[in-house]
Design a protein around this motif. Structure first.
Motif, short mmCIF file in Angstrom:
data_model
loop_
_atom_site.label_atom_id
_atom_site.label_comp_id
_atom_site.label_asym_id
_atom_site.label_seq_id
_atom_site.Cartn_x
_atom_site.Cartn_y
_atom_site.Cartn_z
N PRO A 83 9.55 -30.04 17.04
CA PRO A 83 10.31 -30.05 15.78
C PRO A 83 10.51 -31.47 15.27
O PRO A 83 10.66 -31.69 14.06
N ALA A 84 10.48 -32.45 16.19
CA ALA A 84 10.68 -33.84 15.77
C ALA A 84 9.56 -34.33 14.87
O ALA A 84 9.70 -35.36 14.21
N PHE A 95 19.29 -30.52 7.68
CA PHE A 95 18.48 -31.74 7.72
C PHE A 95 18.01 -32.15 6.33
O PHE A 95 17.60 -31.31 5.53
N ARG A 131 20.20 -25.45 15.58
CA ARG A 131 19.57 -26.07 14.41
C ARG A 131 19.63 -25.14 13.21
O ARG A 131 19.83 -25.57 12.07
N THR A 154 8.87 -29.18 10.27
CA THR A 154 10.07 -29.06 9.45
C THR A 154 10.69 -27.67 9.60
O THR A 154 11.90 -27.52 9.74
N ALA A 170 12.39 -27.61 12.68
CA ALA A 170 13.60 -28.43 12.62
C ALA A 170 14.74 -27.71 11.91
O ALA A 170 15.90 -27.85 12.29
N ALA A 194 8.88 -33.29 12.23
CA ALA A 194 9.40 -33.26 10.87
C ALA A 194 9.80 -34.66 10.40
O ALA A 194 9.75 -34.97 9.21
N LEU A 195 10.18 -35.50 11.36
CA LEU A 195 10.67 -36.84 10.99
C LEU A 195 9.55 -37.85 10.86
O LEU A 195 9.78 -39.00 10.54
N ASP A 198 17.70 -38.59 7.32
CA ASP A 198 16.93 -39.76 7.74
C ASP A 198 16.35 -40.43 6.50
O ASP A 198 15.41 -39.91 5.90
N ARG A 256 3.59 -31.70 9.84
CA ARG A 256 4.94 -32.02 9.36
C ARG A 256 5.62 -30.78 8.78
O ARG A 256 6.81 -30.54 8.99
N PHE A 296 15.28 -35.14 4.84
CA PHE A 296 14.27 -36.10 5.31
C PHE A 296 13.90 -37.10 4.22
O PHE A 296 14.02 -36.82 3.03
N ASN A 318 10.04 -33.21 2.72
CA ASN A 318 9.54 -32.15 3.62
C ASN A 318 9.70 -30.74 3.07
O ASN A 318 10.03 -29.82 3.79
N GLN A 353 17.25 -37.65 15.95
CA GLN A 353 16.60 -36.51 16.62
C GLN A 353 17.50 -35.92 17.70
O GLN A 353 17.57 -34.71 17.88
N LEU A 409 16.44 -32.03 17.92
CA LEU A 409 15.00 -31.94 17.71
C LEU A 409 14.24 -32.35 18.95
O LEU A 409 13.06 -32.04 19.11
#
Ligand SMILES: Nc1ncnc2c1ncn2[C@@H]1O[C@H](COP(=O)(O)OP(=O)(O)OP(=O)(O)O)[C@@H](O)[C@H]1O
Ligand SMILES: [Mg+2]
Lengths: 524, 250
Positions: free
Chosen positions: A516-517, B115, B109, A370, A373, A519-520, B194, A366, B117, B121, B77, B82
């Motif tokens: 990069p996703a 972003f 980006r 991040t 991201a 991160a979510l 998010d 993660r 989260f 993060n 995303q 992303l």
């Protein structure tokens, strides 16, 4: 940011860092030590070769003797020999025998000119290597003391007088004293055995010694190896009996290879004297050849073989492989066990480093996602991970370097002495009777210069005088010094970098594939 | 009324909260058409987004609600570059995020999108200040300027005195403020969040939403916020709902 992040990350996972560093350090230290010891053993081999063949000798020419031929292993005790004493029907003897070293033969000195005429030969010299064996004692009054009887007691300690004779008849008592005598050309200072010695007392042999005797014959002078002089309790001014003739000891020499190294022969005399004492006028047993450049050694070697078909020609490389004794045991040990141990430990250390790096990347999925991201380029993330591994490896490398230096220091402080003898090419004593040269068995045979220290007990079981013959072999003792060379340090650092890069590569590949996703991803 | 129809066109000024930037609203920040995302896991395929059409105007404050697994994060995303859609197009300020190169997408980006989260993060080994600075690494901002801008951003979110703290030494709300500072320090045009309040208690939640709203007003950002919290969603000028991969306007 790169270094801050890197430092924080490494100190955050300190436990893994320490484990990786320790693994890396142990592996690198091991490689260093093995490397250094190998270099030390190789140096020791060079010392042995230098002592026996002289510094700068590229090629040695010898000729193998016929088995059972003239050699020190045979005494003829006939009824008209020695001093017969009538008391109790026994005879007492005090006999000197001087002959070409066992298993070798002398050949005409004209070979020297032949060799000197070959292209690219820079220098030559001839020597006559002899073995002097003196025998004194009593035997019952029958002449059965013949050499060459297998299985006699001579393989053991020849100094103690066996109570039973070699023939089992009993009543014999004798002792044997054997040493090597090398006739050298005093003028040869560029090549040959004298190049590896220095005068420690008195004087060395001089050109004048060739003619300083009666009627222009060679002077009856000798120079002793310092180790031999000590063990035989001789000094400048004393006399040494060679082939029944008393020679004046005019000097003592020691090896230039350093402390604890004996020279190639016990006694050095002028070549002309050696020839006349041994009744081998115009003969030599060894020719030392120096090439003008190392690249010509093989060509010269071939040319000599072609010109002199009967001789055997050995290059330094051939000679190195002929070194026997504890030295060769050490060499084998280092090159097999040491090598494999290093490889295994190194592989394990690299494996640990890679494993921890990969698990670290997985754990930081993660976190690294991040960074991607928020716009960190892939290369920057991979670089961060690889950088961590590399620094990790370097830390291990530095620790390993320190550990390795300590280890090498300890080995050098132990003062290990290795013994080497040269055992092929017919130069020395690989004659019949099974004395390949590895002998510890006859080590204390009285005459030997502390020969063959800790060798595996070879020898034994030859003729009755085998012990003596073995001792006469020119074994050379060398103190093991494992050098810390630039190569060793470069290898250590190189391995550290390699290990770090390898782990970084694997970890970096994994980091590169992270989306990069990630991160979510919900919080684990 | 289909999602496509409601999504197209700028939102009228009448629905914007007072004080919101209005002058740039006429231009679309995002234009999305027939956006589809299908995940394949073994034999199973999941249609996370199904033919989504949506236009988000510059300076809009949009919330996305919906049931779990409805496709909220998947849409975010796509908005954030992303991941790539399976089909359809999504342009951000004229750049088609579905088709640009990876490196261009990375640059988008780094420069355009901020972003935030649900789980904050933050990099656990870096201080608040350093975490904010990470956002300026891709822009190769010199160290001194980087530090100054990060400090300013932290002050902006009310954490001027906490720069030297590690994330574990901060409360959840403070960590989210650091994350917001990180998102904003590079002066992006779009802020994507998010579930930014998903891990926070109600009071902290309100503080964070206040902060985001304030920044939106001040900086003319386009903000898209995924939330399952209707209290939060009600504070946005435009509310979308996504369920089963299909988008509807509320
Ligand atoms: N990487 C993936 N691989 C496979 N399926 C995925 C992946 N990411 C999301 N999905 C699936 O796509 C669908 C939409 O997921 P998404 O994360 O967008 O939902 P969400 O609305 O954000 O839900 P939540 O409220 O739980 O966060 C879900 O059915 C999910 O299982
Ligand atoms: Mg989600």
């Amino acid at each position: 940011m790169f270094f801050t992040y890197l430092r924080r990350e490494l100190s955050n996972r300190r436990k893994q860092s320490v484990i990786i560093a320790i693994g890396m350090a142990v592996a690198i230290a091991l490689v260093m030590i093995v490397n250094a010891v190998a270099a030390g053993v190789s140096d020791a081999q060079d010392d042995v070769l230098d002592s026996v063949y002289g510094v700068g000798t590229d090629i040695t020419v010898t000729q193998a003797g016929e088995p059972g031929g003239r050699g020190p292993g045979r005494f003829d005790v006939g009824s008209d020999d020695g001093e017969a004493s009538d008391d109790g029907g026994s005879r007492s003897f005090d006999q000197d025998q001087l002959a070409v070293a066992r298993g070798t033969a002398s050949f005409d000195a004209s070979a020297l000119d032949t060799v000197a005429g070959i292209e690219h030969v820079a220098g030559t010299t001839g020597t006559l290597v002899l073995s002097n064996t003196s025998f004194s004692g009593e035997v019952p009054d029958f002449g059965q003391m013949q050499g060459g009887q297998g299985g006699g007691p001579g393989g053991g300690d020849a100094q103690s007088a066996p109570t039973g004779g070699a023939d089992g008849a009993g009543g014999s008592a004798f002792s044997i004293d054997a040493f090597t005598v090398t006739g050298v050309d005093p003028a040869a200072d560029a090549v040959g055995p004298l190049t590896a010695v220095e005068v420690s007392d008195g004087r060395g042999l001089e050109t004048a010694d060739n003619t300083s005797g009666d009627d222009g014959a060679a002077g009856t002078v000798a120079v002793l190896d310092s180790t031999y002089a000590e063990s035989a309790d001789l000094a400048v001014g004393d006399t040494v009996t060679v082939g029944g003739t008393d020679l004046d000891v005019v000097g003592v020499v020691s090896s230039t290879s350093g402390e604890g190294v004996s020279t190639g022969s016990d006694v050095y005399v002028p070549l002309a004297l050696a020839q006349s004492l041994a009744d081998l006028d115009g003969q030599v047993s060894n020719v030392y050849v120096q090439a003008d450049s190392s690249e010509h050694v093989d060509a010269i070697s071939d040319a000599i073989s072609a010109a002199l078909p009967d001789v055997s020609v050995s290059t330094q490389a051939d000679l190195a492989s002929s070194v026997t004794g504890s030295l060769s045991t050490a060499s084998d040990l280092v090159s097999t066990l040491g090598l494999w141990l290093s490889v295994i430990v190194l592989a394990a250390a690299f494996g640990i480093a890679i494993l921890f790096t990969v698990s670290g990347v997985t754990r930081r999925t993660r976190e690294l996602g991040t960074l991607k991201a928020i716009g960190w380029p892939n290369g920057r993330v991979v670089g961060q991970v690889a950088g961590e591994s590399l620094v990790q490896g370097l830390i291990g490398g530095v620790a390993g370097l320190a550990l390795g230096l300590v280890g090498i220091g300890v080995i050098n402080a132990l003062g290990i002495t290795l013994s080497g003898a040269t055992g092929t090419g017919g130069f020395t004593f690989g004659g019949p009777g099974g004395f390949g040269g590895a002998g510890g068995a006859g080590a204390d045979a009285g005459a030997g210069p502390g020969a063959a220290g800790g060798g595996p007990g070879g020898g034994g079981g030859g003729g009755p005088f085998g012990g003596a013959a073995d001792a006469a072999q020119s074994a050379v003792d060398v103190a093991l010094h494992a050098p810390v060379s630039v190569t060793v340090i470069v290898v250590a650092i190189g391995l550290a970098v390699l290990g770090g890069l390898l782990a970084g590569l694997v970890g970096g590949r994994r980091a590169a594939r992270l989306r990069p996703a990630e991160a979510l991803r919900s919080v684990a | 009324m289909s999602a496509a129809e409601v999504g197209v066109g700028p939102t009228g000024p009448a629905t914007a909260p007072t004080g919101a930037p209005t002058e740039t609203k006429d231009r679309a920040m995002y234009e999305i058409s027939q956006l589809t995302k299908t995940y394949t896991q073994g034999k199973r395929t999941v249609h996370a987004l199904q033919a989504v059409d949506l236009t988000i105007g510059t300076g809009e404050l949009v919330s996305i609600q919906g049931p779990t697994g409805g496709g909220k994060s998947t849409l975010l995303q796509m908005l954030g570059g992303l991941d790539r859609p399976t089909s359809g197009s999504i342009t951000l300020d004229g750049t088609d995020l579905a088709r640009v190169s990876d490196s261009r997408l990375t640059r988008v980006r780094a420069e355009t999108i901020g972003f935030v989260f649900q789980g904050f993060n933050l990099i656990p080994t870096l201080t608040a200040q350093e975490n904010v600075e990470t956002a300026l690494v891709p822009g190769k901002v010199p160290a001194a300027a980087r530090a100054a801008r990060a400090t300013a951003a932290l002050e902006q979110v009310g954490l001027g005195d906490r720069g030297a703290h590690l994330p574990v030494e901060l409360s959840g709300g403070q960590q989210q403020r650091v994350a917001i500072a990180r998102a904003l320090v590079k002066a992006p045009t779009v802020l994507l969040a998010d579930e930014p309040t998903g891990n926070l208690d109600e009071q902290t939640r309100d503080e964070i939403v206040d902060l985001l709203e304030g920044l939106w007003k001040e900086q003319g950002l386009t903000v898209v916020m995924v939330t399952h919290d209707s209290t939060v969603a009600r504070r946005t000028q435009r509310r979308l709902r996504i369920a089963g991969g299909r988008l509807t306007e509320i």
